[in-house]
Design a protein around this motif. Sequence first.
Motif, PDB file in Angstrom:
ATOM      1  N   LEU A 165       0.833  -1.201   0.000  1.00  0.00           N
ATOM      2  CA  LEU A 165       0.000   0.000   0.000  1.00  0.00           C
ATOM      3  C   LEU A 165       0.869   1.254   0.000  1.00  0.00           C
ATOM      4  O   LEU A 165       0.609   2.212  -0.739  1.00  0.00           O
ATOM      5  CB  LEU A 165      -0.922  -0.021   1.230  1.00  0.00           C
ATOM      6  N   TRP A 166       1.916   1.247   0.828  1.00  0.00           N
ATOM      7  CA  TRP A 166       2.796   2.411   0.887  1.00  0.00           C
ATOM      8  C   TRP A 166       3.475   2.659  -0.455  1.00  0.00           C
ATOM      9  O   TRP A 166       3.619   3.817  -0.881  1.00  0.00           O
ATOM     10  CB  TRP A 166       3.858   2.187   1.971  1.00  0.00           C
ATOM     11  N   GLN A 167       3.878   1.612  -1.144  1.00  0.00           N
ATOM     12  CA  GLN A 167       4.571   1.771  -2.417  1.00  0.00           C
ATOM     13  C   GLN A 167       3.682   2.461  -3.450  1.00  0.00           C
ATOM     14  O   GLN A 167       4.121   3.384  -4.153  1.00  0.00           O
ATOM     15  CB  GLN A 167       5.013   0.408  -2.945  1.00  0.00           C
ATOM     16  N   ASP A 168       2.414   2.045  -3.546  1.00  0.00           N
ATOM     17  CA  ASP A 168       1.510   2.663  -4.510  1.00  0.00           C
ATOM     18  C   ASP A 168       1.235   4.116  -4.149  1.00  0.00           C
ATOM     19  O   ASP A 168       1.195   4.992  -5.026  1.00  0.00           O
ATOM     20  CB  ASP A 168       0.193   1.886  -4.564  1.00  0.00           C
ATOM     21  N   LEU A 169       1.037   4.383  -2.839  1.00  0.00           N
ATOM     22  CA  LEU A 169       0.753   5.759  -2.428  1.00  0.00           C
ATOM     23  C   LEU A 169       1.961   6.657  -2.642  1.00  0.00           C
ATOM     24  O   LEU A 169       1.835   7.784  -3.139  1.00  0.00           O
ATOM     25  CB  LEU A 169       0.350   5.788  -0.951  1.00  0.00           C
ATOM     26  N   SER A 170       3.165   6.195  -2.277  1.00  0.00           N
ATOM     27  CA  SER A 170       4.359   7.027  -2.405  1.00  0.00           C
ATOM     28  C   SER A 170       4.762   7.216  -3.863  1.00  0.00           C
ATOM     29  O   SER A 170       5.336   8.255  -4.212  1.00  0.00           O
ATOM     30  CB  SER A 170       5.517   6.420  -1.610  1.00  0.00           C
ATOM     31  N   ALA A 212     -10.882  -0.387  -1.268  1.00  0.00           N
ATOM     32  CA  ALA A 212     -11.482  -0.147  -2.583  1.00  0.00           C
ATOM     33  C   ALA A 212     -11.551   1.345  -2.883  1.00  0.00           C
ATOM     34  O   ALA A 212     -11.263   1.786  -4.008  1.00  0.00           O
ATOM     35  CB  ALA A 212     -12.873  -0.772  -2.634  1.00  0.00           C
ATOM     36  N   VAL A 213     -11.927   2.139  -1.888  1.00  0.00           N
ATOM     37  CA  VAL A 213     -12.011   3.586  -2.080  1.00  0.00           C
ATOM     38  C   VAL A 213     -10.625   4.159  -2.391  1.00  0.00           C
ATOM     39  O   VAL A 213     -10.470   5.005  -3.284  1.00  0.00           O
ATOM     40  CB  VAL A 213     -12.606   4.256  -0.824  1.00  0.00           C
ATOM     41  N   VAL A 214      -9.608   3.694  -1.667  1.00  0.00           N
ATOM     42  CA  VAL A 214      -8.244   4.182  -1.895  1.00  0.00           C
ATOM     43  C   VAL A 214      -7.750   3.777  -3.285  1.00  0.00           C
ATOM     44  O   VAL A 214      -7.132   4.582  -4.002  1.00  0.00           O
ATOM     45  CB  VAL A 214      -7.297   3.638  -0.801  1.00  0.00           C
ATOM     46  N   LYS A 215      -8.050   2.541  -3.678  1.00  0.00           N
ATOM     47  CA  LYS A 215      -7.592   2.080  -4.994  1.00  0.00           C
ATOM     48  C   LYS A 215      -8.234   2.891  -6.108  1.00  0.00           C
ATOM     49  O   LYS A 215      -7.566   3.291  -7.083  1.00  0.00           O
ATOM     50  CB  LYS A 215      -7.907   0.594  -5.147  1.00  0.00           C
ATOM     51  N   ARG A 235      -9.622  -5.047  -9.459  1.00  0.00           N
ATOM     52  CA  ARG A 235      -9.843  -3.854 -10.285  1.00  0.00           C
ATOM     53  C   ARG A 235     -11.168  -3.196  -9.914  1.00  0.00           C
ATOM     54  O   ARG A 235     -12.146  -3.863  -9.575  1.00  0.00           O
ATOM     55  CB  ARG A 235      -9.845  -4.253 -11.756  1.00  0.00           C
ATOM     56  N   VAL A 236     -11.182  -1.852  -9.950  1.00  0.00           N
ATOM     57  CA  VAL A 236     -12.414  -1.103  -9.745  1.00  0.00           C
ATOM     58  C   VAL A 236     -12.966  -0.744 -11.121  1.00  0.00           C
ATOM     59  O   VAL A 236     -12.304  -0.052 -11.907  1.00  0.00           O
ATOM     60  CB  VAL A 236     -12.179   0.173  -8.917  1.00  0.00           C
ATOM     61  N   ALA A 237     -14.162  -1.204 -11.387  1.00  0.00           N
ATOM     62  CA  ALA A 237     -14.761  -1.029 -12.719  1.00  0.00           C
ATOM     63  C   ALA A 237     -15.113   0.437 -12.962  1.00  0.00           C
ATOM     64  O   ALA A 237     -15.096   1.277 -12.058  1.00  0.00           O
ATOM     65  CB  ALA A 237     -15.995  -1.903 -12.822  1.00  0.00           C
ATOM     66  N   GLY A 238     -15.446   0.731 -14.238  1.00  0.00           N
ATOM     67  CA  GLY A 238     -15.767   2.100 -14.579  1.00  0.00           C
ATOM     68  C   GLY A 238     -16.982   2.632 -13.858  1.00  0.00           C
ATOM     69  O   GLY A 238     -17.109   3.843 -13.621  1.00  0.00           O
ATOM     70  N   ASP A 239     -17.926   1.740 -13.467  1.00  0.00           N
ATOM     71  CA  ASP A 239     -19.101   2.187 -12.730  1.00  0.00           C
ATOM     72  C   ASP A 239     -18.838   2.350 -11.243  1.00  0.00           C
ATOM     73  O   ASP A 239     -19.764   2.633 -10.473  1.00  0.00           O
ATOM     74  CB  ASP A 239     -20.265   1.222 -12.944  1.00  0.00           C
ATOM     75  N   GLY A 240     -17.577   2.157 -10.848  1.00  0.00           N
ATOM     76  CA  GLY A 240     -17.232   2.337  -9.450  1.00  0.00           C
ATOM     77  C   GLY A 240     -17.385   1.085  -8.616  1.00  0.00           C
ATOM     78  O   GLY A 240     -17.146   1.108  -7.425  1.00  0.00           O
ATOM     79  N   ARG A 241     -17.743  -0.020  -9.233  1.00  0.00           N
ATOM     80  CA  ARG A 241     -17.952  -1.259  -8.476  1.00  0.00           C
ATOM     81  C   ARG A 241     -16.629  -2.041  -8.414  1.00  0.00           C
ATOM     82  O   ARG A 241     -16.116  -2.455  -9.449  1.00  0.00           O
ATOM     83  CB  ARG A 241     -19.041  -2.106  -9.118  1.00  0.00           C
TER      84      ARG A 241
END
Length: 392
Positions: free
Chosen positions: A256-261, A329-332, A380-386
Amino acid sequence: MNYVFLGMALLLAAAAGYWVFGRGTPRPAGTWAMGALLGAFALAFASYAPLVEDAVETLVPNVARLLSNSASLAAATAVVAVILQLNLDPSEARRRIRVRLVLLAVAVVGMASLFTYEEMTHRSPRVYAVYLLLYVSYLGFAVVDFMLQAVRQSKSTRRGSVRVGLRMAAAGCVFALIYIAYKTTRLIDLGLGLGLIDSTSECSTLVGRCAFSVTAPALAVLLICLGLTLPAVAYPISQARRRRWEARSFEELGGLWQDLSSAMPHIVLEPADAEDMSADSDFLLQRRVIEISDGILTLRPYRSRNVQEAAEGVFGAGTVRDAAAVEAAVVKAALRSLETGRFADDVAPPSAEAASRKDLRADTEWLLLVADAYTNRVGRVAGDGRPEPVGA
């Protein structure tokens, strides 16, 4: 009996040596008192051993009793000194310890004088009764003094090992009081000449009459010594466990830290070239938790309420683990929106679970759940946000 008492004496002497000489500097409060306690108990146990008793009594008849009783009073004084140094400020502790040392000196000198007179009068029961009165009075005072302070301190301390240790020591005081009750009964028997207790037979077992005269004080010494040394033994173990947890948590937060940084390099507080986890795991973990928290805070304009509600429909919201999956999911999704520069139309509120965490450990435990869900539960988070669960 030789093996039991000499073995305990050697063990306690080794513990005394470690406590005084092997704990480094500066030594904590009570170090010398604890060393005196263990050393006095070692001397008392050695004097109980028939081998030592026979050896010293070839020089002075019946002196083993005086040695063991004096060592017991010295150990009781040291026990009280330890708890006073833990409970009181240094000046008050020193004042009270000085008073008890004066009382100890009076008791030992009085016992030695009575012992000498008793031997000169061919072991007069009346003189021995006065000797026992002096011994039992001071020992009872010291035991009760320590037990009351140990119980009081165990109710207020925050460290679990100290609380358990003090209660164990207080239990040892109960056995000491049993021994004192036996000695008091013997005192009354001698003073009134009732002849209820046979004082001529020697103890060769740990049961029967010897359960009161030998087993009870032995258990008292064992429980008190274990209780007072438990925090010192438990502390390095707890520290080692804490460092392992910190190192493991640092690694588990890495994904998680790697993606955020990578997306927000400014959240990294300082370069991390040569990180020695064994030397500074607390600092490194704290820094990583702060950086992840700063990254999540920076993503706030990109946090979509639609994604949050959709994730709640997929993962649920009944447990902390479910809430962590929703947050992951929200963070991704927010990271993806950050890359495209698209702000959320309806900003999702911060996680209630995150807001409820009030210290570093609680924050870390929450972020560990989020990091685990980020890697292993949320795909993966789909285009509709799901969001799509991993493996779906």
